[in-house]
Design a protein around this motif. Structure first.
Motif, PDB file in Angstrom:
ATOM      1  N   ASP A  55      29.698 -26.550  11.483  1.00 17.25           N
ATOM      2  CA  ASP A  55      29.815 -25.653  12.860  1.00 17.25           C
ATOM      3  C   ASP A  55      28.937 -24.607  12.809  1.00 17.25           C
ATOM      4  O   ASP A  55      29.002 -23.787  13.951  1.00 17.25           O
ATOM      5  CB  ASP A  55      31.527 -25.278  12.666  1.00 17.25           C
ATOM      6  CG  ASP A  55      32.361 -26.332  12.829  1.00 17.25           C
ATOM      7  OD1 ASP A  55      32.078 -27.118  13.435  1.00 17.25           O
ATOM      8  OD2 ASP A  55      33.470 -26.292  12.240  1.00 17.25           O
ATOM      9  N   VAL A  56      28.360 -24.314  11.495  1.00 14.49           N
ATOM     10  CA  VAL A  56      27.424 -23.435  11.533  1.00 14.49           C
ATOM     11  C   VAL A  56      26.039 -23.551  11.869  1.00 14.49           C
ATOM     12  O   VAL A  56      25.294 -24.486  11.485  1.00 14.49           O
ATOM     13  CB  VAL A  56      27.560 -22.555  10.097  1.00 14.49           C
ATOM     14  CG1 VAL A  56      26.706 -21.647   9.741  1.00 14.49           C
ATOM     15  CG2 VAL A  56      29.080 -22.163   9.785  1.00 14.49           C
ATOM     16  N   ASP A  57      25.387 -22.614  12.633  1.00 17.28           N
ATOM     17  CA  ASP A  57      23.790 -22.701  13.020  1.00 17.28           C
ATOM     18  C   ASP A  57      23.192 -21.652  12.045  1.00 17.28           C
ATOM     19  O   ASP A  57      23.672 -20.520  11.805  1.00 17.28           O
ATOM     20  CB  ASP A  57      23.907 -22.354  14.536  1.00 17.28           C
ATOM     21  CG  ASP A  57      24.577 -23.622  15.383  1.00 17.28           C
ATOM     22  OD1 ASP A  57      24.423 -24.782  14.914  1.00 17.28           O
ATOM     23  OD2 ASP A  57      25.156 -23.167  16.374  1.00 17.28           O
ATOM     24  N   VAL A  88      27.935 -13.419  12.444  1.00 14.88           N
ATOM     25  CA  VAL A  88      27.145 -13.740  11.319  1.00 14.88           C
ATOM     26  C   VAL A  88      27.881 -13.896  10.026  1.00 14.88           C
ATOM     27  O   VAL A  88      28.794 -12.927   9.785  1.00 14.88           O
ATOM     28  CB  VAL A  88      25.897 -12.644  11.082  1.00 14.88           C
ATOM     29  CG1 VAL A  88      25.311 -12.829   9.569  1.00 14.88           C
ATOM     30  CG2 VAL A  88      25.064 -12.458  12.102  1.00 14.88           C
ATOM     31  N   VAL A  89      27.983 -15.069   9.611  1.00 13.42           N
ATOM     32  CA  VAL A  89      28.750 -15.252   8.016  1.00 13.42           C
ATOM     33  C   VAL A  89      28.168 -15.756   6.875  1.00 13.42           C
ATOM     34  O   VAL A  89      28.855 -15.692   6.024  1.00 13.42           O
ATOM     35  CB  VAL A  89      29.830 -16.486   8.780  1.00 13.42           C
ATOM     36  CG1 VAL A  89      30.803 -16.491   9.942  1.00 13.42           C
ATOM     37  CG2 VAL A  89      29.231 -17.944   8.718  1.00 13.42           C
ATOM     38  N   GLY A  90      26.919 -15.303   6.958  1.00 12.40           N
ATOM     39  CA  GLY A  90      26.232 -15.694   6.019  1.00 12.40           C
ATOM     40  C   GLY A  90      24.596 -15.423   6.068  1.00 12.40           C
ATOM     41  O   GLY A  90      24.209 -15.315   7.107  1.00 12.40           O
ATOM     42  N   ALA A  91      23.861 -15.345   5.032  1.00  9.39           N
ATOM     43  CA  ALA A  91      22.577 -15.133   5.149  1.00  9.39           C
ATOM     44  C   ALA A  91      21.811 -15.350   4.008  1.00  9.39           C
ATOM     45  O   ALA A  91      22.164 -15.335   2.858  1.00  9.39           O
ATOM     46  CB  ALA A  91      22.177 -13.631   5.643  1.00  9.39           C
ATOM     47  N   GLY A 101      31.260 -25.141   2.185  1.00 10.33           N
ATOM     48  CA  GLY A 101      29.608 -25.694   2.285  1.00 10.33           C
ATOM     49  C   GLY A 101      28.580 -24.799   2.860  1.00 10.33           C
ATOM     50  O   GLY A 101      27.706 -25.306   2.978  1.00 10.33           O
ATOM     51  N   ILE A 102      29.052 -23.716   3.358  1.00 14.17           N
ATOM     52  CA  ILE A 102      28.170 -22.884   4.146  1.00 14.17           C
ATOM     53  C   ILE A 102      26.957 -22.630   3.232  1.00 14.17           C
ATOM     54  O   ILE A 102      25.772 -22.333   3.589  1.00 14.17           O
ATOM     55  CB  ILE A 102      28.829 -21.670   4.823  1.00 14.17           C
ATOM     56  CG1 ILE A 102      29.598 -22.398   5.961  1.00 14.17           C
ATOM     57  CG2 ILE A 102      27.646 -20.768   5.520  1.00 14.17           C
ATOM     58  CD1 ILE A 102      30.703 -21.215   6.678  1.00 14.17           C
TER      59      ILE A 102
END
Length: 125
Positions: free
Chosen positions: A12-14, A46-49, A75-76
């Motif tokens: 679901d994450v881009d 933004v949930v990660g970087a 799994g992100i």
């Protein structure tokens, strides 16, 4: 639909370069010139970087890779790591270094301890 951690999949994450108004420093710290920053976004949040920098002709270093604590365990982080490795490889990378701070995560992803860092050596095709 706004996804919550309960019904979240890494798919679901881009992953994108951050927009000018998005500042992922709260996750990965400030980026120096030449560092590539990419953000993981879920429903425009933004949930990660990660921060990636070229350190040699065929060498790169992941300076930081962080997932917002509310979105961990889906799994992100591995999704972002795969993206970072892919970018490095596309740019000619054959060696990727990572910090010891997240040793377990990186070792489980194939990195090996080398001195005061972790290293992944990519085999040429």
């Amino acid at each position: 639909m706004t996804r919550t951690p309960a019904n979240l999949s890494y798919r679901d994450v881009d992953i994108y370069p951050p927009y000018p108004h998005e500042d992922p420093r709260h996750l990965v710290g400030p980026a120096d010139d030449g560092e590539l920053v990419r953000v993981a976004k879920l429903d425009d949040r933004v949930v990660g970087a990660y921060r990636l920098v070229r350190t040699g002709e065929v060498r790169f270093a992941i300076k930081a890779l962080v997932i917002d604590e509310n979105y961990r365990g889906h799994g992100i982080g591995r999704w972002l790591l795969g993206h970072a490795i892919g970018i490095a490889e596309l740019k000619g990378g054959r060696v990727i270094d990572a910090p010891l701070a997240a040793k377990r995560f990186f070792v489980e992803s194939g990195f090996e301890p080398v001195g005061d860092m972790l290293r992944l050596e990519l085999a040429p095709e």
